[in-house]
Design an enzyme around this catalytic site. Structure first.
Site, short mmCIF file in Angstrom:
data_model
loop_
_atom_site.label_atom_id
_atom_site.label_comp_id
_atom_site.label_asym_id
_atom_site.label_seq_id
_atom_site.Cartn_x
_atom_site.Cartn_y
_atom_site.Cartn_z
N CYS A 18 0.83 -1.21 0.00
CA CYS A 18 0.00 0.00 0.00
C CYS A 18 0.86 1.26 0.00
CB CYS A 18 -0.97 -0.03 1.17
SG CYS A 18 -2.32 1.18 1.03
N HIS B 57 -3.66 -4.94 0.40
CA HIS B 57 -3.17 -5.51 1.66
C HIS B 57 -3.31 -7.04 1.65
CE1 HIS B 57 -2.60 -1.81 4.11
NE2 HIS B 57 -3.49 -1.32 3.26
N GLU C 43 -1.90 -9.19 3.43
CA GLU C 43 -1.83 -9.78 4.77
C GLU C 43 -3.20 -10.12 5.34
OE1 GLU C 43 -1.56 -5.23 5.62
OE2 GLU C 43 -1.11 -6.65 4.00
#
Length: 538
Positions: free
Chosen positions: A380, A513, A515
């Site tokens: 990001c 993102h 994750e």
């Protein structure tokens, strides 16, 4: 009809209600049941989107674009069930809904009060959007006794009466401290916490006792006696060496068995804990350690990058390696210290963030990783910093910057004003900060013969976003002529999603993102690939 499980906490916060709820969800799911997890937060913010990571930790984003509490990340990682907007609500959202209805005359002139109007709205949330679930687990944020959580506690008391006790179960998580000076385990804090809960009309059915040491049977009997709970329902949870041991620990203590016994239900299939045993064994016994530097503004608080830390651990599990996180504060990172700070590091990661503070340290660290061929991963804001670094040092655009940092310079990163979502045009804004970003799941098309396409093994992907600034696509050709490839674009080819560097062992940055979608039982391919590259770094 779904059975409802309410998880409250006492004595102190951060005891692990979210982890306990997530572990119970996996155990019930493994026994063949459909499970839903929800979080009720007592703060007045409408959502955590505008809260500082130093105060609240990370903001977790769902597929459908909700900015939520980080506990929903625990829920997803353990259960594998993608959370929705309807799985997290706050006091702020509750009051906002009620007041909006009142302004429209929805209460027909009645005096609007906490009881029944606020509590009714909470109850509506608890039972909304549930149809096929066997169990709905609702975690109540904060601790019993906090003034903020009183409406929630009253609402779940009422809810239990509404659906009948046979369909609602109360679990209370408390601290059983060990006093080193007197070499004693103390049950009194638990007794007082349960007394407080009972004074509010709720008798816990199961008590989970968090302790750093095993709790002797005589102490558990004491808790059972004074808290009016059967000894078999006094569940101890001793600190584990890794959080992924939690489902194993709770199953050993018969938590899931006692829940089913309470509801008079039988397991649909044999429970399978082998995946967690394998993960625990890998984490605790592997000898290979990889040093990964996380360079960000919020490194002082671990919860600020919770999903990121876990995703890196998942990548380590996939590569049979332990991950040692080297946390570096970008705000205090001096150019002269970068070589020393990154000595012995096998990978550099720049996470998401907002604002100008600490950016120069990040940019210089990216330059070092690029030039020294250290595997680099930008996420990001990290991608935007990589773009600025390359523009300044390779394209000779010395004043390259982001419009987020104010006027002046050449803004190769700018505020996105509109974008497409499922064929609909969405307008962006920076006037209101909460919930106005590009949020949730968006598609990206991957460039043929690119590293990113090789990693994903797919022509297109869907990933979660949370940002309001974008790389200016007009510079694409200029970057690519100098070796920085735009290997992922939005379907309309207007928004850069992924960049990668030629002639580098592993240099990838993404606007989304990844994750948030990584799981211990299914590591995200980007993190697995990044850790593999770091493992091979010399």
């Amino acid at each position: 009809m779904a059975r409802f499980i309410f998880v409250t906490g006492g004595v102190v916060s951060s005891l692990g209600k979210g982890l306990s709820s997530a572990s119970l969800a996996y155990l019930l799911q493994s026994r063949g049941f459909n499970v839903r997890l929800r979080k009720l937060d007592p703060y007045l913010n409408v959502d955590p989107g505008t809260m500082s990571p130093f105060q609240h930790g990370e903001v977790f984003v769902t597929d459908d674009g909700a900015e939520t509490d980080l506990d929903l990340g625990h829920y997803e990682r353990f259960s594998g069930i993608s959370a929705k907007k309807s799985d997290n609500i706050t006091t702020g959202k509750i009051y906002s809904d009620v007041l909006r209805k009142e302004r429209k005359g929805g209460y027909l002139g009645k005096t609007v009060q906490v009881i029944p109007h606020i509590t009714d709205r909470i109850k509506d949330f608890i039972k909304s959007d549930t149809s096929k679930e066997d169990f709905v687990i609702c975690e109540i944020g904060g601790i019993v006794g906090d003034i903020e959580s009183l409406p929630f506690v009253e609402a779940i008391r009422q809810f239990s009466n509404d659906v009948g006790k046979k369909n609602a179960l109360f679990i209370h998580l408390t601290l059983v401290p060990y006093l080193k000076a007197s070499d004693e385990i103390k049950t009194k804090p638990t007794q007082h916490s349960v007394k407080e809960l009972r004074s509010l009309g709720i008798q816990p059915d199961i008590i989970i006792c968090r302790s750093e040491r095993p709790i002797p049977l005589e102490h558990r009997k004491k808790i059972s006696l004074f808290c009016n709970v059967g000894i078999e329902n006094v569940i101890q949870t001793v600190d584990v060496k890794t959080i992924y041991e939690a489902p194993i620990s709770f199953n050993r203590e018969n938590l899931d068995k006692q829940v089913l016994e309470y509801f008079k239900m039988k397991s649909k299939k044999k429970i399978n804990l082998n995946p967690w045993k394998k993960i625990t064994k890998t984490i605790l016994n592997t000898k290979k350690t990889i040093n990964i530097a996380i360079i960000g503004k919020y490194v002082e608080l671990k919860d600020a990058y919770k999903s990121l830390d876990e995703a890196l651990t998942h990548g380590g599990i996939d590569n049979n390696s332990k991950i040692n996180l080297v946390r570096i504060d970008s705000e205090n990172l001096k150019i002269s210290e970068i070589k020393k700070k990154l000595q012995g590091v096998s990978g550099v990661l720049i996470p998401g963030g907002f604002g100008k503070r600490g950016t120069e340290g990040k940019i210089e660290a990216i330059k070092y990783a690029r030039e020294k061929k250290i595997p680099f991963f930008g996420i990001c804001f990290g991608m935007q910093m990589a773009i600025i670094e390359f523009a300044r040092n390779k394209l000779n655009i010395k004043k390259a910057t982001s419009s987020e940092f104010g006027l002046g310079g050449i803004p190769i990163i700018g505020l996105i004003s509109e974008w497409n979502k499922d064929g609909k045009l969405i307008k962006g804004t920076d006037k209101d900060l909460g919930g106005t970003m590009r949020l949730g799941l968006y598609e990206a098309k991957l460039k043929e013969n690119s590293l990113i396409r090789k990693i994903y093994k797919s022509k297109s992907i869907q990933e979660r976003h949370r940002h309001r600034y974008e790389v200016n696509i007009d510079y694409k050709d200029q970057f690519e002529k100098n070796g920085l490839i735009f290997s992922g674009l939005s379907p309309d080819k207007k928004l850069p999603e992924i960049i990668e560097l030629k002639n580098h062992p592993w240099f990838i940055a993404v606007q989304f993102h990844p994750e948030f979608k990584s799981r211990p039982l299914a590591p995200h391919p980007l993190f697995s690939s990044f850790i593999k590259a770091a493992k091979n770094h010399r």
